[in-house]
Design an enzyme around this catalytic site. Structure first.
Site, PDB file in Angstrom:
ATOM      1  N   ARG A   1       0.844  -1.207   0.000  1.00 44.00           N
ATOM      2  CA  ARG A   1       0.000   0.000   0.000  1.00 44.00           C
ATOM      3  C   ARG A   1       0.876   1.253   0.000  1.00 44.00           C
ATOM      4  O   ARG A   1       0.588   2.227  -0.702  1.00 44.00           O
ATOM      5  CB  ARG A   1      -0.932   0.005   1.224  1.00 44.00           C
ATOM      6  CG  ARG A   1      -2.179  -0.831   1.006  1.00 44.00           C
ATOM      7  CD  ARG A   1      -3.177  -0.669   2.137  1.00 44.00           C
ATOM      8  NE  ARG A   1      -2.825  -1.433   3.311  1.00 44.00           N
ATOM      9  CZ  ARG A   1      -3.167  -2.703   3.522  1.00 44.00           C
ATOM     10  NH1 ARG A   1      -3.895  -3.344   2.642  1.00 44.00           N
ATOM     11  NH2 ARG A   1      -2.801  -3.325   4.619  1.00 44.00           N
TER      12      ARG A   1
ATOM     13  N   ASP B   1     -14.663  -5.444  -7.222  1.00 40.63           N
ATOM     14  CA  ASP B   1     -14.653  -6.641  -6.382  1.00 40.63           C
ATOM     15  C   ASP B   1     -16.000  -7.333  -6.554  1.00 40.63           C
ATOM     16  O   ASP B   1     -17.016  -6.680  -6.794  1.00 40.63           O
ATOM     17  CB  ASP B   1     -14.426  -6.278  -4.904  1.00 40.63           C
ATOM     18  CG  ASP B   1     -13.958  -7.472  -4.085  1.00 40.63           C
ATOM     19  OD1 ASP B   1     -12.745  -7.556  -3.778  1.00 40.63           O
ATOM     20  OD2 ASP B   1     -14.798  -8.338  -3.755  1.00 40.63           O
ATOM     21  N   SER B   2     -15.989  -8.659  -6.409  1.00 39.00           N
ATOM     22  CA  SER B   2     -17.257  -9.391  -6.565  1.00 39.00           C
ATOM     23  C   SER B   2     -18.140  -9.263  -5.328  1.00 39.00           C
ATOM     24  O   SER B   2     -19.303  -9.628  -5.369  1.00 39.00           O
ATOM     25  CB  SER B   2     -16.972 -10.868  -6.857  1.00 39.00           C
ATOM     26  OG  SER B   2     -16.122 -11.394  -5.863  1.00 39.00           O
TER      27      SER B   2
ATOM     28  N   ASP C   1      -4.753  -8.159  -7.216  1.00 34.12           N
ATOM     29  CA  ASP C   1      -4.489  -8.795  -5.914  1.00 34.12           C
ATOM     30  C   ASP C   1      -5.552  -9.861  -5.639  1.00 34.12           C
ATOM     31  O   ASP C   1      -6.377  -9.713  -4.735  1.00 34.12           O
ATOM     32  CB  ASP C   1      -4.476  -7.729  -4.808  1.00 34.12           C
ATOM     33  CG  ASP C   1      -4.091  -8.311  -3.458  1.00 34.12           C
ATOM     34  OD1 ASP C   1      -3.432  -9.376  -3.418  1.00 34.12           O
ATOM     35  OD2 ASP C   1      -4.465  -7.708  -2.425  1.00 34.12           O
TER      36      ASP C   1
ATOM     37  N   CYS D   1      -1.013 -14.938  -3.684  1.00 36.02           N
ATOM     38  CA  CYS D   1      -0.885 -15.305  -2.261  1.00 36.02           C
ATOM     39  C   CYS D   1      -1.037 -16.815  -2.071  1.00 36.02           C
ATOM     40  O   CYS D   1      -1.314 -17.275  -0.965  1.00 36.02           O
ATOM     41  CB  CYS D   1      -1.876 -14.525  -1.400  1.00 36.02           C
ATOM     42  SG  CYS D   1      -3.585 -14.822  -1.816  1.00 36.02           S
TER      43      CYS D   1
HETATM   44  N1  SAH Z   1      -6.455  -6.017  -2.325  1.00 35.20           N
HETATM   45  C1  SAH Z   1      -7.285  -6.241  -1.165  1.00 35.20           C
HETATM   46  C2  SAH Z   1      -7.394  -7.692  -0.774  1.00 35.20           C
HETATM   47  C3  SAH Z   1      -7.936  -8.595  -1.863  1.00 35.20           C
HETATM   48  S1  SAH Z   1      -8.534 -10.115  -1.288  1.00 35.20           S
HETATM   49  C4  SAH Z   1      -6.730  -5.416  -0.008  1.00 35.20           C
HETATM   50  O1  SAH Z   1      -5.529  -5.105  -0.006  1.00 35.20           O
HETATM   51  O2  SAH Z   1      -7.482  -5.129   0.917  1.00 35.20           O
HETATM   52  C5  SAH Z   1      -9.319 -10.756  -2.676  1.00 35.20           C
HETATM   53  C6  SAH Z   1     -10.659 -10.099  -3.036  1.00 35.20           C
HETATM   54  O3  SAH Z   1     -11.059 -10.647  -4.284  1.00 35.20           O
HETATM   55  C7  SAH Z   1     -11.810 -10.369  -2.090  1.00 35.20           C
HETATM   56  O4  SAH Z   1     -12.315  -9.137  -1.656  1.00 35.20           O
HETATM   57  C8  SAH Z   1     -12.868 -11.128  -2.930  1.00 35.20           C
HETATM   58  O5  SAH Z   1     -14.184 -10.692  -2.656  1.00 35.20           O
HETATM   59  C9  SAH Z   1     -12.481 -10.749  -4.325  1.00 35.20           C
HETATM   60  N2  SAH Z   1     -12.764 -11.703  -5.416  1.00 35.20           N
HETATM   61  C10 SAH Z   1     -12.547 -13.029  -5.435  1.00 35.20           C
HETATM   62  N3  SAH Z   1     -12.805 -13.528  -6.674  1.00 35.20           N
HETATM   63  C11 SAH Z   1     -13.186 -12.484  -7.446  1.00 35.20           C
HETATM   64  C12 SAH Z   1     -13.551 -12.345  -8.820  1.00 35.20           C
HETATM   65  N4  SAH Z   1     -13.566 -13.386  -9.653  1.00 35.20           N
HETATM   66  N5  SAH Z   1     -13.877 -11.113  -9.276  1.00 35.20           N
HETATM   67  C13 SAH Z   1     -13.870 -10.055  -8.444  1.00 35.20           C
HETATM   68  N6  SAH Z   1     -13.491 -10.121  -7.142  1.00 35.20           N
HETATM   69  C14 SAH Z   1     -13.168 -11.325  -6.645  1.00 35.20           C
END
Ligand code: SAH
Length: 388
Positions: A207, A245-246, A292, A332
């Site tokens: 970040r 985000d989903s 991410d 991750c």
């Molecule tokens: N970058 C964020 C953490 C990401 S965690 C941070 O630093 O706070 C992964 C995220 O991906 C979750 O919020 C989950 O809801 C979302 N996610 C998982 N599969 C997805 C998809 N196919 N499309 C969109 N979002 C998705």
């Protein structure tokens, strides 16, 4: 006292302070109740330390102490050492959220503990740690005096241990959300329904990087969760930061995080959408894309399919980013190591037909330490890519 005895020649990993004992390494298993802590001996009878055991798990035993030290004393000492490490490097007036205990990374298998200001959140992965929980909670509560202690144990790995999900207030008062500070930036963390223990503390250093290199850029933050990278990009001078985000609740909290930071509503759009589809939208004009995703390979058997997923999103991002542009990409999955992830990104770059260079490499933040004796504790890896 009854002890677990390892097969001849199968004590090497434990002598190297690796925490795991696989069932195939065990010669004699005494009568015991699953989850109990037992002494572990080499075939010649030498005491190697203590581990908790669970016959249901393929990792039958996990060491909580090495050598002669009594196990409960060793656990308390590991807790104190973990707290001391974080004490030294955080100024709570600037950053009051941190990982206190990082499982094997801190010598405490099956235990994660995060502190959000004055609220402690635990995550327990194993039956053995479940049985040690009263000791852990008492010790941490006495050391930290938190306002509340929550448990957020909802890991798929618990099934293998014969455990269900737990979401409970273990001590103190009920708290729905906490306002944390990270590098002086406030965020909301929802304790009762968020993901993980509430916030992705492992991305703290990334970040900061985003804040440092977003000036003048149009940022697309995918898999944005509660929008922390978007907030950092805008505070770092980005022209715009859009979040995808989903999860609709995550996007709603992302909007609140914008408000909390005094960012105008027009500073970015929020899309509740699937990233795989979103990256195919024709109208994208971003010159900084952040990827991410969640772990695409949660098991070793998922690695091939997981890498296909990583390649797809990286290819799409590398195709779509405006040049000269940046792509910050992460994995991750600990089964996908840095070398493999780099190969996947290489393949994605090749298929996208773009000129791509790695500017920097990233790992999990330092309060998620990697145990040198157990490299599996490294899971997060990322590349900052330059595309021109
Ligand atoms: N970058 C964020 C953490 C990401 S965690 C941070 O630093 O706070 C992964 C995220 O991906 C979750 O919020 C989950 O809801 C979302 N996610 C998982 N599969 C997805 C998809 N196919 N499309 C969109 N979002 C998705």
């Amino acid at each position: 006292m009854k002890a677990v005895v390892l097969k001849p020649g199968r004590d090497k990993a434990i002598r190297h302070r690796h925490h795991w004992i696989f069932s195939g390494a065990v010669r004699d298993l005494p009568e015991f109740e699953d989850g109990a802590v037992l002494p572990v001996r080499a075939a010649d009878g030498e005491l190697l330390g203590h581990a908790y055991f669970n016959r249901k798990s393929s990792i039958t035993g996990r060491m909580v102490s090495f050598g002669q030290e009594p196990p409960e004393e060793a656990i308390r000492r590991s807790l104190d050492r973990a707290l001391a490490l974080r004490e030294r490097y955080f100024d709570p007036a600037v950053t009051n959220a941190r990982r206190l205990i990082n499982a094997e990374g801190d010598g405490l298998p099956g235990l994660v503990a995060d502190l959000y200001d004055d609220v402690l959140v635990l995550q327990v992965a194993t039956l053995g740690m479940e049985k040690l929980k009263p000791l852990v909670v008492d010790h941490l509560a006495a050391a930290l005096r938190p306002r509340a202690v929550y448990e957020r144990s909802d890991l798929p790995a618990r099934r293998e241990e014969g455990l269900g999900d737990v979401e409970a207030l273990l001590a103190g008062e009920a708290v729905e959300r906490v306002r944390i500070l990270e590098g002086g930036i406030p965020y909301w963390v929802v304790l009762t329904s968020g993901q993980k223990t509430g916030f992705y503390l492992d991305q703290r250093e990334s970040r900061r990087l985003v804040r440092e290199c977003a000036a003048g850029r149009r940022v697309l933050n995918t898999f944005a969760y509660t929008g922390s990278f978007s907030v950092c990009a805008l505070l770092g001078g980005a022209v715009r930061a859009d979040s995808v985000d989903s999860s609709a609740p995550a996007m709603a909290l992302a909007r609140e995080n914008f408000e909390l930071n005094g960012l105008p509503a027009g500073a970015g759009l929020f899309f509740t959408a699937d990233v795989f589809e979103f990256l195919r939208e024709p109208a994208l004009d971003h010159d900084f894309i952040i990827l991410d995703p969640p772990a695409f390979a949660k098991k070793r058997t998922d690695v091939v399919a997981g890498c296909r997923g990583y390649k797809d999103i990286n290819r799409l991002a590398l195709q779509r980013v405006r040049a000269p542009g940046l792509v910050l990409t992460f994995s991750c999955s600990h089964f996908v190591d840095e070398g493999l992830f780099q190969q996947v990104v290489f393949q994605a770059a090749h298929e996208a037909g773009r000129r791509v260079r790695i500017l920097q490499k990233h790992r999990q933040a330092f309060d998620h330490p990697v145990n040198i004796y157990q490299p599996e504790t490294a899971y997060l890896k990322g590349f900052l890519l330059y595309v021109d």
